[in-house]
Design a protein around this motif. Structure first.
Motif, mmCIF file in Angstrom:
data_model
loop_
_atom_site.group_PDB
_atom_site.id
_atom_site.type_symbol
_atom_site.label_atom_id
_atom_site.label_comp_id
_atom_site.label_asym_id
_atom_site.label_seq_id
_atom_site.Cartn_x
_atom_site.Cartn_y
_atom_site.Cartn_z
ATOM 1 N N ASP A 1 0.817 -1.216 0.000
ATOM 2 C CA ASP A 1 0.000 0.000 0.000
ATOM 3 C C ASP A 1 0.848 1.262 0.000
ATOM 4 N N LYS A 2 1.833 1.275 0.859
ATOM 5 C CA LYS A 2 2.672 2.468 1.002
ATOM 6 C C LYS A 2 3.871 2.468 0.069
ATOM 7 N N GLY A 3 4.229 1.301 -0.463
ATOM 8 C CA GLY A 3 5.356 1.219 -1.388
ATOM 9 C C GLY A 3 6.711 1.379 -0.711
ATOM 10 N N LEU A 4 6.789 1.050 0.589
ATOM 11 C CA LEU A 4 8.056 1.185 1.308
ATOM 12 C C LEU A 4 9.016 0.051 0.955
ATOM 13 N N LYS A 5 10.281 0.322 1.076
ATOM 14 C CA LYS A 5 11.308 -0.688 0.850
ATOM 15 C C LYS A 5 11.525 -1.457 2.143
ATOM 16 N N GLU A 6 12.178 -2.643 2.017
ATOM 17 C CA GLU A 6 12.406 -3.482 3.194
ATOM 18 C C GLU A 6 13.162 -2.734 4.290
ATOM 19 N N ARG A 7 14.149 -1.929 3.907
ATOM 20 C CA ARG A 7 14.918 -1.170 4.904
ATOM 21 C C ARG A 7 14.030 -0.195 5.660
ATOM 22 N N GLU A 8 13.142 0.466 4.941
ATOM 23 C CA GLU A 8 12.240 1.431 5.563
ATOM 24 C C GLU A 8 11.250 0.739 6.505
ATOM 25 N N ILE A 9 10.768 -0.415 6.089
ATOM 26 C CA ILE A 9 9.852 -1.190 6.934
ATOM 27 C C ILE A 9 10.576 -1.658 8.191
ATOM 28 N N ALA A 10 11.810 -2.125 8.022
ATOM 29 C CA ALA A 10 12.600 -2.588 9.167
ATOM 30 C C ALA A 10 12.804 -1.460 10.172
ATOM 31 N N THR A 11 13.079 -0.273 9.679
ATOM 32 C CA THR A 11 13.263 0.881 10.556
ATOM 33 C C THR A 11 11.956 1.213 11.278
ATOM 34 N N ALA A 12 10.854 1.206 10.545
ATOM 35 C CA ALA A 12 9.557 1.552 11.128
ATOM 36 C C ALA A 12 9.121 0.538 12.188
ATOM 37 N N LEU A 13 9.432 -0.751 11.964
ATOM 38 C CA LEU A 13 8.997 -1.799 12.891
ATOM 39 C C LEU A 13 10.097 -2.221 13.870
ATOM 40 N N HIS A 14 11.249 -1.534 13.802
ATOM 41 C CA HIS A 14 12.394 -1.840 14.678
ATOM 42 C C HIS A 14 12.811 -3.313 14.551
ATOM 43 N N MET A 15 13.042 -3.717 13.295
ATOM 44 C CA MET A 15 13.438 -5.104 13.012
ATOM 45 C C MET A 15 14.680 -5.106 12.142
ATOM 46 N N ASN A 16 15.283 -6.279 12.031
ATOM 47 C CA ASN A 16 16.423 -6.477 11.158
ATOM 48 C C ASN A 16 15.932 -6.492 9.699
ATOM 49 N N PRO A 17 16.594 -5.777 8.776
ATOM 50 C CA PRO A 17 16.137 -5.754 7.377
ATOM 51 C C PRO A 17 16.050 -7.138 6.730
ATOM 52 N N SER A 18 16.983 -8.036 7.039
ATOM 53 C CA SER A 18 16.920 -9.371 6.435
ATOM 54 C C SER A 18 15.737 -10.164 6.980
#
Length: 168
Positions: free
Chosen positions: A128-145
């Motif tokens: 929906d938002k078109g975020l990249k994995e890195r951006e999602i990881a930052t938003a959810l406080h998770m590891n990008p991998s």
């Protein structure tokens, strides 16, 4: 050894190798041609001319396997499922595309109700938002991998569920 001689001597062998993997006569012929093109480019690197047949056979089999992998990847999903990857990019210039995208979003919302909260969040942020994995990881406080693998698993699960609904 001259290239034309090599071509005449090994064409049948390479065709048999290619056909055994691809199982289509015309595509196997194309594979042999591509094999000879690759071989021509790498011929100066060949150290032992006694092993040219084995060398060509390896090139032919690897080229055929790469071809099969590309075909599976391209034909793996119906068009509707392919569009799942494009949901974040709505087309404002075409009404039919907009209706199709909104229809797919409705199906997606219904299907996602059974998913865990994390999977729903990640897929929503990705599609929906078109975020990249890195951006999602930052938003959810998770590891990008971790995010990447969870999104991959959730998409696969989503595709399987939609395939079941479409085939029913």
């Amino acid at each position: 050894m001259e290239f034309t001689t090599m071509y005449q001597e090994y064409y049948d062998r390479l065709f048999r190798v290619s056909f055994a993997i691809i199982r289509d006569r015309q595509l196997a012929e194309d594979n042999v041609q591509e094999t000879f093109i690759k071989a021509y480019k790498k011929l100066p690197d060949l150290e032992d001319m006694q092993k040219v047949g084995a060398w060509l056979s390896v090139i032919a089999s690897r080229t055929a396997i790469d071809f099969i992998r590309r075909e599976r990847k391209m034909k793996g999903f119906p068009m509707e499922l392919f569009m799942l990857d494009c949901l974040g990019k709505e087309a404002k210039q075409n009404v039919e595309e907009e209706v199709g995208v909104s229809f797919l979003k409705e199906i997606l919302k219904e299907t996602l109700e059974d998913f865990s909260g994390d999977d729903q969040k990640m897929l929503a942020l990705k599609m929906d938002k078109g975020l990249k994995e890195r951006e999602i990881a930052t938003a959810l406080h998770m590891n990008p991998s971790t995010v990447k693998s969870k999104i991959h698993r959730a998409r696969r699960k989503l595709r399987e569920r939609i395939e079941l609904e479409w085939s029913a």
